[in-house]
Scaffold this active site. Structure first.
Site, short mmCIF file in Angstrom:
data_model
loop_
_atom_site.label_atom_id
_atom_site.label_comp_id
_atom_site.label_asym_id
_atom_site.label_seq_id
_atom_site.Cartn_x
_atom_site.Cartn_y
_atom_site.Cartn_z
N SER A 1 0.25 12.96 -12.27
CA SER A 1 -0.14 13.87 -12.40
C SER A 1 0.65 14.70 -13.49
O SER A 1 0.52 15.84 -13.97
CB SER A 1 -0.74 14.94 -11.63
N LYS A 2 2.22 13.81 -13.42
CA LYS A 2 3.71 14.77 -14.22
C LYS A 2 3.76 14.13 -15.27
O LYS A 2 4.23 12.78 -14.81
CB LYS A 2 4.39 15.18 -13.10
N HIS B 1 -13.08 -6.65 -10.38
CA HIS B 1 -12.01 -6.51 -9.96
C HIS B 1 -12.13 -6.66 -8.11
O HIS B 1 -10.41 -7.38 -8.06
CB HIS B 1 -13.87 -4.39 -9.34
N LEU C 1 4.41 1.87 -6.08
CA LEU C 1 5.38 2.80 -5.80
C LEU C 1 5.02 3.06 -4.30
O LEU C 1 5.94 3.94 -3.46
CB LEU C 1 5.14 4.47 -6.06
N ASP D 1 -6.34 2.31 -17.70
CA ASP D 1 -7.34 0.89 -16.50
C ASP D 1 -8.22 1.83 -16.18
O ASP D 1 -7.80 2.83 -15.27
CB ASP D 1 -6.37 1.06 -15.84
N ARG E 1 3.73 5.95 -0.20
CA ARG E 1 3.06 5.62 1.23
C ARG E 1 3.40 4.99 2.16
O ARG E 1 2.43 5.59 3.54
CB ARG E 1 1.84 4.38 0.50
N TYR F 1 -14.95 3.29 -10.11
CA TYR F 1 -14.12 4.41 -10.55
C TYR F 1 -14.88 6.11 -10.42
O TYR F 1 -14.45 6.86 -10.41
CB TYR F 1 -13.27 4.14 -11.23
N THR G 1 -0.18 5.66 -12.41
CA THR G 1 -1.05 6.86 -12.43
C THR G 1 -0.20 7.78 -12.10
O THR G 1 0.85 7.98 -10.58
CB THR G 1 -2.10 6.85 -11.86
#
Ligand SMILES: NC(=O)c1ccc[n+]([C@@H]2O[C@H](COP(=O)([O-])OP(=O)(O)OC[C@H]3O[C@@H](n4cnc5c(N)ncnc54)[C@H](OP(=O)(O)O)[C@@H]3O)[C@@H](O)[C@H]2O)c1
Length: 291
Positions: A245-246, A107, A193, A46, A198, A51, A243
Site C-alpha cells: 500500500s506504500k 490458479h 516476504l 497480477d 508472517r 480475488y 503487493t
C-alpha cells in the site's frame, strides 16, 4: 526505466516484478493501489478470478492512462472451473475491459487433479491461447507431479508456475523450482516476504540481517531485509509477485534489481536457515498440509 524483463519459453517477455491484487486486496477495491503502483513504475499486474476484483483492476488500468502495450496483465482461472474455461476468461476480459491478458494461469491444480481433469483443463488453456485471449499460458501452485501430469499430453509447455516461495518453504519448493528450470517453466514467486511479514523471529532473520549489513557496506546506501529476500528469489531464477500500500515500498522493490548479487555462500546460508523451519502461508490443501 521500466523493470527488467525475462524471456518466457514462448518468446514473450515478462517484467521481473508484478503487483498483486490478492492477499491484502482480496475481494477489495484495488483501483487506488493499482493506479499508485502504475504511477510509480510497476507495469506488471497480477489478478485472479477468485480475488473478485478484476473489475477494479480494469478500472485502474483505464485510470492510469498507461497504454495497454506497456502493461503486462495476468489473471487466473477460478480453481473450481473445469468445464467452460473460455467462457470464464471472456467474462474476466469483460471485467478487465481488455481484449486479451498477457498471461492466464490455472490458479490451482486442486481439485482438478483429484478429479482426473487436469489434462483436460490444460487442453482448454491451450485453446484460449490459440484463440488469442491469452498471449501466454501457465499454472500456479503446481507440484512436480501436477506438472508431469499435464506435460504428458501438453502441446504447449506452461510458460510460468506461480508458487509460494521463500526460505521457509524451500524444503518443498526446491524440487518445483528445479523442475521448472529444467523444463523452461519460469517460477513466479508469491508470499516472498513471509520470513519478515508472517513469521518474524525465525532462523532466517539473523542471516538476512548480516547479509543486509554486508551489502549496505558494499553499496554505501541503505538496504532492507525485503530487498535481500528479493535478491534471493531472483537468484533462484524466480520473478517476484508482491503487493504494497506504500509508495516507498514500491520504490524499494524496484530498486532491488540494482543491488549487488548475493554471494553463493550467502544464498546457501539463507537456504540452510530456511530449512530449519517450515511455514506455508497459502494453499495448504494442494500440499496436503494443515494450517
Ligand atoms: N497464486 C496464488 O495462489 C497466490 C497466493 C497468494 C498471493 N498471490 C499473489 O501474490 C501477491 C502478493 O502476495 P503477498 O501479499 O503474499 O506478498 P508478500 O510480498 O509476501 O507480502 C506483501 C505484504 O507484506 C507487507 N510488507 C512488505 N514489507 C513489509 C515489512 N517490511 N514489514 C511489514 N509488512 C511488510 C505489505 O504491506 P504494506 O502495504 O505495509 O507494504 C504487503 O501487504 C498477491 O497479491 C497475489 O496477487 C498469489
Amino acid at each position: 526505466m521500466a523493470p527488467r524483463t525475462i524471456k518466457l519459453n514462448d518468446g514473450r517477455q515478462i517484467p521481473w516484478i508484478g503487483f498483486g491484487t490478492g492477499t491484502a486486496l482480496f475481494r477489495k477495491d484495488a483501483t487506488q493501489l493499482v493506479v499508485q503502483a502504475i504511477d510509480n513504475g510497476i507495469n506488471h499486474l497480477d489478478g485472479a478470478q477468485v480475488y473478485r476484483n478484476e473489475d477494479t483492476l480494469g478500472l485502474a488500468i483505464k485510470e492510469s492512462g498507461k497504454p495497454r502495450s506497456e502493461l503486462f496483465v495476468t489473471t487466473k482461472l477460478n480453481p473450481g472451473e473445469t468445464v467452460n474455461i473460455k467462457g470464464t476468461l471472456e467474462e474476466s476480459l469483460r471485467k478487465l475491459q481488455l481484449d486479451h491478458v498477457d498471461l492466464f494461469l490455472v490458479h490451482s491444480p486442486h481439485p482438478a487433479n483429484k478429479e482426473g481433469k487436469l489434462q483436460d483443463v490444460w487442453r482448454q488453456m491451450e485453446e484460449v491461447q490459440a484463440a488469442g485471449l491469452a498471449t501466454s499460458i501457465g499454472v500456479s501452485n503446481f507440484r512436480v507431479e501436477d506438472l508431469e501430469q499435464i506435460l504428458q499430453t501438453a502441446k504447449v509447455v506452461p510458460a510460468v508456475n506461480q508458487i509460494e516461495l521463500h526460505p521457509y518453504v524451500w524444503d518443498t519448493a526446491r524440487s518445483i523450482v528445479e523442475f521448472g528450470n529444467e523444463h523452461g517453466i519460469l517460477t513466479a514467486s508469491y508470499g516472498g516476504l513471509t520470513p519478515i511479514v508472517r513469521a518474524p523471529g525465525g532462523p532466517v532473520d539473523p542471516v538476512i540481517a548480516s547479509i543486509r549489513e554486508r551489502i549496505e557496506r558494499t553499496r554505501g546506501e541503505p538496504v532492507s531485509a525485503g530487498q535481500v529476500l528479493t535478491k534471493w528469489l531472483l537468484q533462484k531464477g524466480a520473478i517476484v509477485i508482491t503487493t504494497t500500500s506504500k509508495v516507498e515500498r514500491i520504490k524499494e522493490f524496484l530498486d532491488a534489481e540494482n543491488l549487488p548479487d548475493l554471494e553463493e555462500k550467502e544464498i546457501l546460508a539463507i537456504d540452510n536457515a530456511g530449512l530449519k523451519r517450515h511455514v506455508r502461508a497459502f494453499m495448504h490443501v494442494v500440499f496436503g498440509e494443515t494450517k
